[in-house]
Design a protein around this motif. Structure first.
Motif, mmCIF file in Angstrom:
data_model
loop_
_atom_site.group_PDB
_atom_site.id
_atom_site.type_symbol
_atom_site.label_atom_id
_atom_site.label_comp_id
_atom_site.label_asym_id
_atom_site.label_seq_id
_atom_site.Cartn_x
_atom_site.Cartn_y
_atom_site.Cartn_z
ATOM 1 N N LEU A 87 0.843 -1.203 0.000
ATOM 2 C CA LEU A 87 0.000 0.000 0.000
ATOM 3 C C LEU A 87 0.873 1.245 0.000
ATOM 4 N N GLN A 88 0.310 2.332 -0.524
ATOM 5 C CA GLN A 88 1.023 3.610 -0.461
ATOM 6 C C GLN A 88 1.184 3.989 1.013
ATOM 7 N N GLY A 89 2.368 4.372 1.388
ATOM 8 C CA GLY A 89 2.591 4.722 2.794
ATOM 9 C C GLY A 89 3.192 3.574 3.598
ATOM 10 N N PHE B 137 8.769 10.192 0.454
ATOM 11 C CA PHE B 137 8.348 10.047 1.857
ATOM 12 C C PHE B 137 7.609 11.305 2.276
ATOM 13 N N LYS B 138 6.301 11.213 2.386
ATOM 14 C CA LYS B 138 5.526 12.363 2.865
ATOM 15 C C LYS B 138 5.211 12.105 4.327
ATOM 16 N N LEU B 139 5.828 12.890 5.199
ATOM 17 C CA LEU B 139 5.623 12.672 6.632
ATOM 18 C C LEU B 139 4.490 13.582 7.112
ATOM 19 N N ASP B 140 3.353 13.486 6.395
ATOM 20 C CA ASP B 140 2.258 14.424 6.653
ATOM 21 C C ASP B 140 1.154 13.801 7.510
ATOM 22 N N VAL B 141 1.545 12.839 8.346
ATOM 23 C CA VAL B 141 0.564 12.194 9.235
ATOM 24 C C VAL B 141 1.089 12.271 10.667
ATOM 25 N N GLU B 142 0.169 12.141 11.630
ATOM 26 C CA GLU B 142 0.589 12.310 13.027
ATOM 27 C C GLU B 142 1.091 11.017 13.665
ATOM 28 N N ARG B 143 0.551 9.881 13.163
ATOM 29 C CA ARG B 143 0.846 8.635 13.837
ATOM 30 C C ARG B 143 1.418 7.629 12.846
ATOM 31 N N VAL B 144 2.550 7.043 13.184
ATOM 32 C CA VAL B 144 3.180 6.079 12.282
ATOM 33 C C VAL B 144 3.556 4.825 13.057
ATOM 34 N N THR C 146 -4.008 3.006 6.313
ATOM 35 C CA THR C 146 -4.816 3.701 7.322
ATOM 36 C C THR C 146 -4.599 3.112 8.718
ATOM 37 N N ALA C 147 -4.073 1.869 8.774
ATOM 38 C CA ALA C 147 -3.927 1.221 10.084
ATOM 39 C C ALA C 147 -3.020 -0.006 9.970
ATOM 40 N N VAL C 148 -2.591 -0.500 11.126
ATOM 41 C CA VAL C 148 -1.953 -1.825 11.142
ATOM 42 C C VAL C 148 -2.771 -2.722 12.064
ATOM 43 N N LYS C 149 -3.008 -3.937 11.566
ATOM 44 C CA LYS C 149 -3.729 -4.911 12.385
ATOM 45 C C LYS C 149 -2.682 -5.871 12.963
ATOM 46 N N MET C 150 -2.653 -5.953 14.295
ATOM 47 C CA MET C 150 -1.617 -6.746 14.957
ATOM 48 C C MET C 150 -2.270 -7.896 15.718
ATOM 49 N N GLY D 112 0.889 -16.778 17.624
ATOM 50 C CA GLY D 112 -0.324 -15.962 17.621
ATOM 51 C C GLY D 112 -1.364 -16.517 18.592
ATOM 52 N N THR D 113 -2.129 -15.603 19.215
ATOM 53 C CA THR D 113 -3.145 -16.060 20.173
ATOM 54 C C THR D 113 -4.551 -15.990 19.566
ATOM 55 N N GLY D 114 -4.632 -15.432 18.345
ATOM 56 C CA GLY D 114 -5.958 -15.282 17.734
ATOM 57 C C GLY D 114 -6.662 -14.015 18.200
ATOM 58 N N GLU D 115 -5.973 -13.240 18.994
ATOM 59 C CA GLU D 115 -6.570 -11.979 19.492
ATOM 60 C C GLU D 115 -5.925 -10.822 18.714
ATOM 61 N N PHE D 116 -6.747 -9.969 18.123
ATOM 62 C CA PHE D 116 -6.197 -8.918 17.243
ATOM 63 C C PHE D 116 -6.486 -7.526 17.783
ATOM 64 N N GLU D 117 -5.635 -6.588 17.411
ATOM 65 C CA GLU D 117 -5.891 -5.189 17.751
ATOM 66 C C GLU D 117 -5.476 -4.353 16.534
ATOM 67 N N THR D 118 -6.261 -3.347 16.215
ATOM 68 C CA THR D 118 -5.945 -2.508 15.059
ATOM 69 C C THR D 118 -5.553 -1.117 15.535
ATOM 70 N N PHE D 119 -4.439 -0.627 15.006
ATOM 71 C CA PHE D 119 -3.934 0.694 15.401
ATOM 72 C C PHE D 119 -3.995 1.625 14.188
ATOM 73 N N PRO D 120 -4.781 2.691 14.260
ATOM 74 C CA PRO D 120 -4.801 3.624 13.136
ATOM 75 C C PRO D 120 -3.451 4.336 12.991
ATOM 76 N N VAL D 121 -2.851 4.238 11.827
ATOM 77 C CA VAL D 121 -1.586 4.937 11.533
ATOM 78 C C VAL D 121 -1.618 5.369 10.071
ATOM 79 N N GLY D 122 -0.854 6.383 9.727
ATOM 80 C CA GLY D 122 -0.832 6.859 8.337
ATOM 81 C C GLY D 122 0.355 6.344 7.540
ATOM 82 N N LEU D 123 1.367 5.852 8.236
ATOM 83 C CA LEU D 123 2.558 5.330 7.550
ATOM 84 C C LEU D 123 3.065 4.103 8.308
#
Ligand code: NAP
Length: 467
Positions: free
Chosen positions: A127-129, A151-158, A293-297, A314-325
């Motif tokens: 994906l882009q980013g 590299f556009k560092l135009d997002v707050e969370r990476v 838009t996010a990483v799913k961990m 893996g435990t089968g338990e997931f968490e998604t963190f919104p990030v731009g890069l």
């Protein structure tokens, strides 16, 4: 002495001729080891595809780690040793092929490193980013291959995936104030973008626990000490590993104790945060309209397999963190070279102690390897010195007591003539030294250590104009 005469290989009449492909640390340490011994007379030509020497010391070591970069003083001395020559702007596989090297040299030693990024093999990696640390590091260091990466560092969370020392470099460059980097030799295109950066939060993910983190104590501490940045560590992800502190290696113990101290600081009040997270393995890079838009961990548990390796399960338990890069910093891989065996799984040149071997494990006469291309992407710069000594010992062993034909092709002049014919813009060490001086002078108006040239044609223009 007539052409075709047999002479002892490594004698005054018939020196051992070695081509080192790659002018990074391991290439220079090999040249040093070849010249340090006095039993054989050796001529070493170090070739590099770039007009500039020093490999990862120039293109990998972070611009705010000038103390590490000062190792180039050692390489300058090696380059000045009689019997050592540097030829830049010659690419193996483009300007010169293996049969050419066999004709001009007795031994060919590959010191080509591991130039590609390792992939994670999860959806969304393209994906882009979503960037590789390899590209980001090359970009801020002005490496010509990564000069035009956007590299556009135009997002707050990476997010940074991986907790090795490269991940620490990437995290530090993203979190550190651009003003502090302004006096280093950082590429100006990167400095400009870092000045515009909106990044406020860097999430750094380790798939195993703090006791398995690959960063060195000095590297994590440096992040904890950044001006205007809080390194935030969660007590709940640390507790279990802290109990192991007496059973682990001293470096790991230092890491654990430092993380414990940081965890006590809690959130802190600085404007930028580096959040170090553990037991989270990347499952997917999530996107919308082609952009991250996010990483799913996936949450993990560390278990020990039958070979005693500690693995993330893996435990089968997931968490998604919104990030731009996303910056994938999960290691490097070598790339295949024409005519040279390659182990695609390990990403290196198959070898026994540095002797390149064929599929049957038999040494291919005249072919050797050092550094990351030999053992994979691990260790610090100094590790390559011992590694080079090991390979060189075998090279000398293989040459000792041999007779070799006196051939018009196996001379310093024949090699230089050939290289010049294939690459009219051949760069010598004296050429590089002029370029080095010009770069340092270019940096002066802005108070920078140097302003690198970041395109090969600009390097060549500057070199040939100054001749
Ligand atoms: P590294 O030390 O091998 O670290 C790679 C990291 O990526 C590890 O945390 C690893 O976790 C993780 N990883 C691998 N595959 C993954 C996956 N599929 N998903 C999630 N995480 C994954 O490699 P590196 O950081 O690229 O550094 C290369 C070498 O250069 C190292 O020896 C390093 O010390 C050296 N270096 C030194 C400095 C310095 O001294 N300042 C600076 C830069 C680099 P696991 O452990 O779980 O596999």
């Amino acid at each position: 002495m007539a052409q075709g005469d047999q002479q002892p290989l490594g004698s005054e009449q018939r020196p051992l001729r070695v081509a080192v492909v790659g002018a990074g640390p391991s290439g220079f340490y090999a040249a040093e080891a070849l010249q340090r011994q006095k039993d054989l007379k050796v001529e070493v030509d170090i070739l590099d595809r770039l007009p500039t020497p020093y490999g990862l010391v120039r293109g990998g070591v972070a611009p705010d780690h000038q103390k590490i970069k000062s190792v180039v003083r050692v390489y300058e001395k090696i380059a000045a040793t009689p019997g050592v020559r540097f030829y830049g702007n010659v690419q193996f596989g483009r300007d010169i092929m293996l049969p050419d090297l066999h004709k001009l040299y007795d031994h060919v030693l590959f010191a080509v490193g591991s130039e590609k990024d390792r992939r994670m093999g999860i959806p969304g990696e393209d994906l882009q980013g979503s960037h590789s640390a390899t590209a980001f590091v090359g970009w801020y260091n002005g490496h010509p291959s990564h000069r035009d990466h956007d590299f556009k560092l135009d997002v707050e969370r990476v997010a940074v995936i991986g907790v090795g020392n490269v991940a620490m470099d990437v995290t530090r460059i993203l979190a550190k104030s651009a003003d502090e980097l302004g006096k280093t030799d950082i590429a100006h295109h990167a400095l400009d973008e870092l000045k515009r950066s909106k990044v406020k939060e860097v999430l750094v993910f380790g798939r195993r626990g703090p006791a398995q983190a690959a960063f060195s104590p000095a590297e994590i501490k440096e992040i904890g000490e950044l001006e205007g940045v809080d390194l935030v560590v969660r007590t709940d992800e640390l507790e279990a590993d802290l109990k192991l502190r007496d059973a682990v290696e001293p470096e790991t113990r230092k890491n654990l104790e430092y993380l414990e101290e940081r965890a006590k600081h809690g959130e802190g009040s600085a404007a930028r945060k580096v959040r170090l997270r553990f037991f989270l393995s990347p499952a997917e890079i999530v996107g919308a309209n082609g952009r991250v838009t996010a990483v799913k961990m996936e949450r993990t548990k560390v278990t020990t397999d039958e070979k005693g390796n500690q693995k993330a399960r893996g435990t089968g338990e997931f968490e998604t963190f919104p990030v731009g890069l996303v910056f994938r910093s999960v290691g490097y891989l070598g790339v295949p070279l024409p005519g040279v065996p390659f182990d695609a799984e390990k990403g290196n040149l198959p070898n026994a102690g540095g002797r390149i071997v064929d599929e049957g494990g038999k040494h291919i006469p005249g072919l050797y390897v050092v550094g990351w291309a030999k053992r994979g992407p691990s260790g610090l710069i100094g590790t390559n010195r011992l590694d080079a000594i090991e390979t060189v010992k075998l090279m000398l062993e293989d040459a000792t007591g041999k007779q070799a034909e006196v051939s018009p092709h196996k001379t310093v002049k024949a090699a230089e003539d050939f290289l010049r014919e294939r690459q009219p813009h051949l760069v010598t060490f004296a050429d590089w030294q002029r370029l080095d001086k010009i770069e340092v002078e270019r940096g002066q108006p802005a108070g920078k250590i140097r302003e690198k040239f970041t395109r090969v044609n600009e390097m060549l223009d500057a070199i040939f104009r100054s001749r």
